[in-house]
Design a protein around this motif. Structure first.
Motif, PDB file in Angstrom:
ATOM      1  N   TRP A 375      -5.570   6.490  -2.539  1.00 51.50           N
ATOM      2  CA  TRP A 375      -4.624   5.713  -3.342  1.00 51.50           C
ATOM      3  C   TRP A 375      -3.762   6.615  -4.228  1.00 51.50           C
ATOM      4  N   ASP A 376      -4.377   7.547  -4.931  1.00 51.57           N
ATOM      5  CA  ASP A 376      -3.630   8.374  -5.885  1.00 51.57           C
ATOM      6  C   ASP A 376      -2.519   9.148  -5.196  1.00 51.57           C
ATOM      7  N   ASN A 377      -2.842   9.742  -4.063  1.00 44.57           N
ATOM      8  CA  ASN A 377      -1.864  10.550  -3.347  1.00 44.57           C
ATOM      9  C   ASN A 377      -0.803   9.678  -2.687  1.00 44.57           C
ATOM     10  N   GLU A 380       1.605   7.385  -5.128  1.00 41.52           N
ATOM     11  CA  GLU A 380       2.610   8.162  -5.866  1.00 41.52           C
ATOM     12  C   GLU A 380       3.810   8.446  -4.969  1.00 41.52           C
ATOM     13  N   ARG A 381       3.547   8.894  -3.756  1.00 39.84           N
ATOM     14  CA  ARG A 381       4.648   9.189  -2.839  1.00 39.84           C
ATOM     15  C   ARG A 381       5.372   7.910  -2.433  1.00 39.84           C
ATOM     16  N   SER A 383       5.724   5.148  -4.053  1.00 38.33           N
ATOM     17  CA  SER A 383       6.558   4.612  -5.131  1.00 38.33           C
ATOM     18  C   SER A 383       7.900   5.331  -5.189  1.00 38.33           C
ATOM     19  N   ARG A 384       7.904   6.624  -4.935  1.00 38.28           N
ATOM     20  CA  ARG A 384       9.161   7.366  -4.910  1.00 38.28           C
ATOM     21  C   ARG A 384      10.047   6.890  -3.765  1.00 38.28           C
ATOM     22  N   ALA A 392       8.581  14.621  -5.021  1.00 39.79           N
ATOM     23  CA  ALA A 392       7.895  15.425  -6.024  1.00 39.79           C
ATOM     24  C   ALA A 392       8.032  16.908  -5.659  1.00 39.79           C
ATOM     25  N   ASP A 395       5.540  18.049  -3.171  1.00 40.11           N
ATOM     26  CA  ASP A 395       5.431  17.310  -1.913  1.00 40.11           C
ATOM     27  C   ASP A 395       5.766  18.243  -0.753  1.00 40.11           C
TER      28      ASP A 395
END
Length: 407
Positions: A375-377, A380-381, A383-384, A392, A395
Motif C-alpha cells: 500500500w505505501d509504495n 503514493e505513486r 496518487s501522483r 517522485a 521513482d
C-alpha cells in the motif's frame, strides 16, 4: 462478461470450459496442500494434473497449438485456483502466463520451444541483473537472481544480464533451461510458502543468440517479435500480463472467498464454552462483515478486470495506471481486512497447522506485502498519477522506462 470476452476474440463457452477444468484441479490442489507446505513447492501431481486438464496452454497462440484465450482467462485462473490454495494459484497461473513472454522472443526460439509441446513452463526473475558477455553464436551469462516463483516446477527461467555495447550498457533478457542453473534452497516464508520462489544463479552459462532479446523490447507492447506474429492482444500488453494488477488481486479475492466459505461452515460446526458459534450474535455479525468486505472487493475486481481486458494492449495513460493501481490495492486491502475479521473470531483450533483458515490468513498477509500490492509504495505513486503530479525523485520511472510514455 460476454462483451468483455468478445473484445479479445474469446467466447463465453471457451472461458466456461476452462473454468470447469480449473475447478476440477482444485480438489487435487487441496489434497496436496499439506505436502506442498512441507516441501515448499507445488507437488508434481498437481502440475501433472494441470497439464492434463489443458491449463498451461490457455494463453499460448493458436499458431503453436495453444488455446489463445487471452487476459480474462488468465485472471479467471488466478482467482479460481486460489479456492484450492493461494500458493498453487500463484504458481500455476505464473507458469501459464510466462508463455506470453516466450512468445515475445525471436521466431526461431519460439519454433524450438513449441516444437514438441504446446506450452512451456518457465519462471522469471530479472533483478538484480547479472552480467552478459558475447560468445560465438550467443552470450555467456553469470549472476544471481531472486524470487523465481515456480522455478522448482518449471523447465525454463527468464533472467537478465547487463551487456556492454559501444553506446553504453544495455540490459538483455535471456531464456535459459533450468538444468543450466543452480537453485538455492532459500524460500522459507511464513506465507505463500509453497510457491518455491527460490533464488538461482548461473556461472558462465551459454545462451544461444535466439534466446536473447533486449529487455526494453521484451517489456514493450510493440517492439518484440511476437507483436506482429500473434493476433491476440495479450502479447502486446505492457510488460506482459502479470504486470497488470488484476492477477494478484484475483488470488487475494479467491483466497478471501474461500475463507468466507470456511468461516460460514465453522459457525455451524464450532462451539465455545458449549455454545454453538451460530448462536452468538457477535460471531454472526463478524462473519457478515467479512462477507460484505469480500463482496465489495468482488464488485471492484469485476470492474477492474473488465476495464483491463477492454484496454487490451499498448501503453496506459498515467491516470488509468493510477486508477488500476488504486483498485488493486483496495481489493487486496479489503480481502486482508476480511481475513482478519474471520480469524479474530475463529477460535484457537483454527490456528492448528492443519487448518486451512490459518494457511489462508498467512498467505493473504504475505501477498499484501508483495511489491505489487504494498500500500505505501503503490498508493503514493498512484496518487501522483491520478492528480497529474510529477514523478517522485526516487521513482525508477522518473525519467526513463515505459511509464515515461504515459506522461
Amino acid at each position: 462478461m460476454t462483451e468483455m470476452l468478445q473484445s479479445t476474440g474469446e467466447t463465453g463457452g471457451e472461458l466456461q470450459a476452462l473454468t470447469q477444468r480449473l475447478r476440477e484441479l482444485i480438489p487435487v490442489i487441496r489434497e496436496y496442500s499439506g505436502e506442498a507446505e512441507h516441501i515448499r513447492r507445488i507437488p508434481q501431481p498437481v502440475i501433472d494434473r494441470a497439464s492434463e486438464l489443458g491449463i498451461f496452454d490457455a494463453l499460448v497462440p493458436r499458431r503453436w497449438g495453444g488455446q489463445e484465450l487471452g487476459l480474462a482467462a488468465f485472471y479467471t485462473s488466478a482467482r479460481e485456483l486460489a479456492h484450492g490454495d493461494m500458493s498453487a494459484a500463484w504458481v500455476v497461473s505464473l507458469l501459464m502466463s510466462w508463455n506470453t513472454m516466450a512468445c515475445r522472443m525471436p521466431l526461431e526460439a519460439q519454433e524450438q520451444l513449441y516444437a514438441d509441446r504446446n506450452y512451456i513452463t518457465a519462471a522469471l526473475a530479472y533483478f538484480p541483473p547479472g552480467k552478459a558477455e558475447r560468445a560465438d553464436g550467443g552470450y555467456t551469462v553469470s549472476g544471481k537472481w531472486g524470487y523465481g516463483s515456480g522455478l522448482p516446477n518449471a523447465d525454463w527461467a527468464f533472467l537478465s544480464g547487463m551487456f556492454d555495447t559501444d553506446n553504453g550498457p544495455d540490459m538483455l533478457a535471456f531464456l535459459v533451461p533450468k538444468s543450466d542453473l543452480i537453485l538455492h534452497d532459500d524460500w522459507k516464508f511464513a506465507g505463500l510458502s509453497s510457491t518455491g520462489s527460490v533464488s538461482f544463479s548461473a556461472e558462465d552459462v551459454f545462451v544461444p543468440e535466439q534466446f536473447a532479446i533486449s529487455f526494453g523490447a521484451l517489456m514493450s507492447p510493440f517492439d518484440h517479435p511476437g507483436a506482429t506474429l500473434h493476433a491476440d492482444p495479450t502479447h502486446r500488453f505492457l510488460g506482459g500480463p502479470t504486470v497488470s494488477n488484476p492477477w494478484g488481486a484475483g488470488i487475494a479475492l479467491g483466497g478471501a472467498e474461500r475463507m468466507v466459505e470456511l468461516a460460514r461452515e465453522r459457525l455451524f460446526n464450532s462451539q465455545i464454552m458449549g455454545i454453538s458459534r451460530i448462536d452468538q450474535p457477535l460471531s454472526r455479525v463478524r462473519w457478515a462483515q467479512a462477507h460484505q468486505l469480500v463482496r465489495a472487493a468482488e464488485l471492484l475486481y469485476d470492474k477492474l478486470v473488465a476495464e483491463t481486458v477492454a484496454h487490451g494492449e499498448g501503453y496506459w495513460r498515467r491516470e488509468d495506471t493510477g486508477q488500476q493501481t488504486m483498485d488493486t490495492l483496495t481489493i487486496v486491502a479489503l480481502c486482508k481486512d476480511a481475513a482478519r475479521l474471520i480469524m479474530d473470531g475463529a477460535g484457537s483450533s483454527a490456528w492448528s497447522t492443519g487448518n486451512e483458515l490459518q494457511r489462508y490468513f498467512r498467505d493473504m498477509h504475505v501477498l499484501a506485502n508483495h511489491l505489487q500490492h504494498d500500500w505505501d509504495n503503490g498508493a503514493e505513486r498512484a496518487s501522483r498519477h491520478l492528480l497529474g503530479l510529477p514523478y517522485a525523485p526516487t521513482d525508477p520511472f522518473n525519467t526513463e522506462g515505459p511509464e515515461a510514455a504515459h506522461a
